[in-house]
Write a protein that holds these residues in place. Structure first.
Motif, PDB file in Angstrom:
ATOM      1  N   THR A   1      36.597 -12.244  15.210  1.00  0.00           N
ATOM      2  CA  THR A   1      36.730 -10.842  15.582  1.00  0.00           C
ATOM      3  C   THR A   1      35.376 -10.340  16.061  1.00  0.00           C
ATOM      4  OG1 THR A   1      37.443  -8.634  14.873  1.00  0.00           O
ATOM      5  CG2 THR A   1      36.329  -9.997  13.217  1.00  0.00           C
TER       6      THR A   1
ATOM      7  N   PRO B   1      37.651 -11.814  21.765  1.00  0.00           N
ATOM      8  CA  PRO B   1      37.503 -11.358  20.378  1.00  0.00           C
ATOM      9  C   PRO B   1      37.002  -9.922  20.252  1.00  0.00           C
ATOM     10  CG  PRO B   1      36.586 -13.556  20.651  1.00  0.00           C
ATOM     11  CD  PRO B   1      36.875 -13.043  22.024  1.00  0.00           C
TER      12      PRO B   1
ATOM     13  N   THR C   1      41.554  -9.534  17.387  1.00  0.00           N
ATOM     14  CA  THR C   1      41.188 -10.537  16.390  1.00  0.00           C
ATOM     15  C   THR C   1      42.029 -11.796  16.575  1.00  0.00           C
ATOM     16  OG1 THR C   1      40.485  -8.886  14.778  1.00  0.00           O
ATOM     17  CG2 THR C   1      41.120 -11.039  13.913  1.00  0.00           C
TER      18      THR C   1
END
Length: 390
Positions: free
Chosen positions: A48, A237, A241
């Motif tokens: 993420t 990202p 996520t």
């Protein structure tokens, strides 16, 4: 009276955050198997923004630089700048790996491979159809082809100002169970701030969609959609996520059949989530190739630590040359579905998994994958001939 039905399948490019994680997990698995074929690996990744976490269980004699592998995967995908959603050089990486549980290991580790038990419980499915050369459903074949083409035109600069993240989706109309035309095509492509939607749509339509899908599948009413929200700058990202194992329908048959409880990536073949799913594809493809049916879903289930399946079944959707229960019995006789024998017969202790982590695990004509081998056709036809005479 003929009947029209629709099947929709999607794919994603290698730059999709979930696929980044799948590729990292499988690249790590391959690295362990390359040095120690008997490595026990179950590795997950979560990414993420600028942070990547790698966690899981590894029992192996191999020494692997996990961080270096992860950075190389991100680099090869094309994540080399924050404007794209990630810079492989600057990503923060946390590694949380520990040994496999001894309670699991005791059911798997046996002196003889034929005694090896399943690494977990579960049900696994396979599928094959004679509607394409790949023995796969047409929608997922087209969706993967579009996603691969999108990555290709980005890397080659054929379509400028593209970034790694992207998706495809195809709706195919079936008449009486056979694909007839494409109802709609959707491409979502990450791009730079400078790229205008009108130009992007023109280039994607020309260089991705029309160069991938045969003209005979288009009708005047076919819808072509490119970036329908009008903007896809924030991607990778940075925008979403990613997690290992979250694209299981993309990995398999595009929704044409059922799916078991587990994903594939990051798992060594002692995990039947992976190896038995590959075996079920092997069974299904051979059944269709041997002309025992035109279309089939194959099913198997296991208990942890046990070396024989709890069940083996098939569904030919009414296309079987014999009743489904007889075809299931034939399959169980021809294919040894003990976990250890699946590993042995399909030669699964090889570092072959990273290349399956994007664009599908099945129907890959670009790869020589052991579960795609049609090597049981003669045996199956002998059983069909024998049963037909009764």
């Amino acid at each position: 009276m003929s009947r029209i039905e629709y099947l929709t399948s999607e794919s994603v490019t290698e730059g999709h955050p979930d696929k980044v994680c799948d590729q990292i997990s499988d690249a790590i698995l391959d690295a362990y198997l390359k040095e120690d074929p008997y490595s026990r690996v179950a590795v997950e990744a979560l990414i993420t923004q600028n942070h990547l976490t790698i966690a899981g269980e590894v029992t192996s004699h191999a020494v692997v630089n996990v961080e270096e592998i992860a950075r190389n995967v991100m680099r090869d995908i094309g994540y080399d700048g924050f404007e794209k959603g990630l810079d492989y050089r600057e990503a923060e990486i946390a590694i949380l790996l520990h040994a496999q549980s001894p309670d699991i290991a005791r059911g798997v580790q046996k002196k003889k491979i034929e005694e090896q038990g399943a690494g977990d419980q579960g049900m696994m499915y396979g599928y094959a159809s004679n509607e394409t050369k790949e023995f796969m459903p047409l929608p997922i074949v087209l969706a993967h082809a579009l996603a691969r083409r999108l990555a290709y035109v980005r890397k080659k600069g054929i379509v400028p100002n593209l970034y790694p993240d992207g998706k495809s989706q195809v709706v195919v109309a079936y008449r009486d169970g056979r694909p007839e035309y494409v109802r709609s095509v959707l491409i979502s492509a990450q791009h730079s701030e400078t790229m205008k939607l009108t130009e992007l749509k023109r280039l994607i339509t020309k260089h991705v969609i029309l160069s991938t899908i045969l003209k005979r599948f288009f009708i005047p009413q076919t819808k072509i959609l490119v970036n329908p929200t009008g903007r896809f700058v924030v991607g990778g990202p940075e925008g979403d996520t990613g997690l290992t194992g979250r694209k299981i329908i993309v990995d398999t048959y595009g929704g044409a059949c059922a799916h078991g409880g587990g994903a594939f990536s990051g798992k060594d073949p002692s995990k039947v989530d992976r190896s038995a799913s590959y075996a079920m594809r092997w069974v299904a493809k051979n059944l269709v190739a041997a002309k025992l049916c035109d279309r089939v879903e194959t099913r198997v289930s296991y208990a942890i630590g046990m070396n024989k399946p709890l069940s083996v079944d098939v569904n030919t959707y009414g296309t079987g040359k014999l009743p489904d229960d007889k075809i299931a019995l034939i399959a169980a006789k021809v294919f040894d579905l003990r976990p250890g024998m699946i590993i042995k017969n399909l030669k699964l202790l090889q570092p072959i998994y990273a290349k399956t982590a994007a664009y599908g695990h099945f129907g890959r004509r670009d790869l020589k994958l052991p579960w795609e081998t049609v090597n049981k056709v003669d045996q199956l036809r002998k059983f069909l001939k024998r049963e037909s005479k009764r």
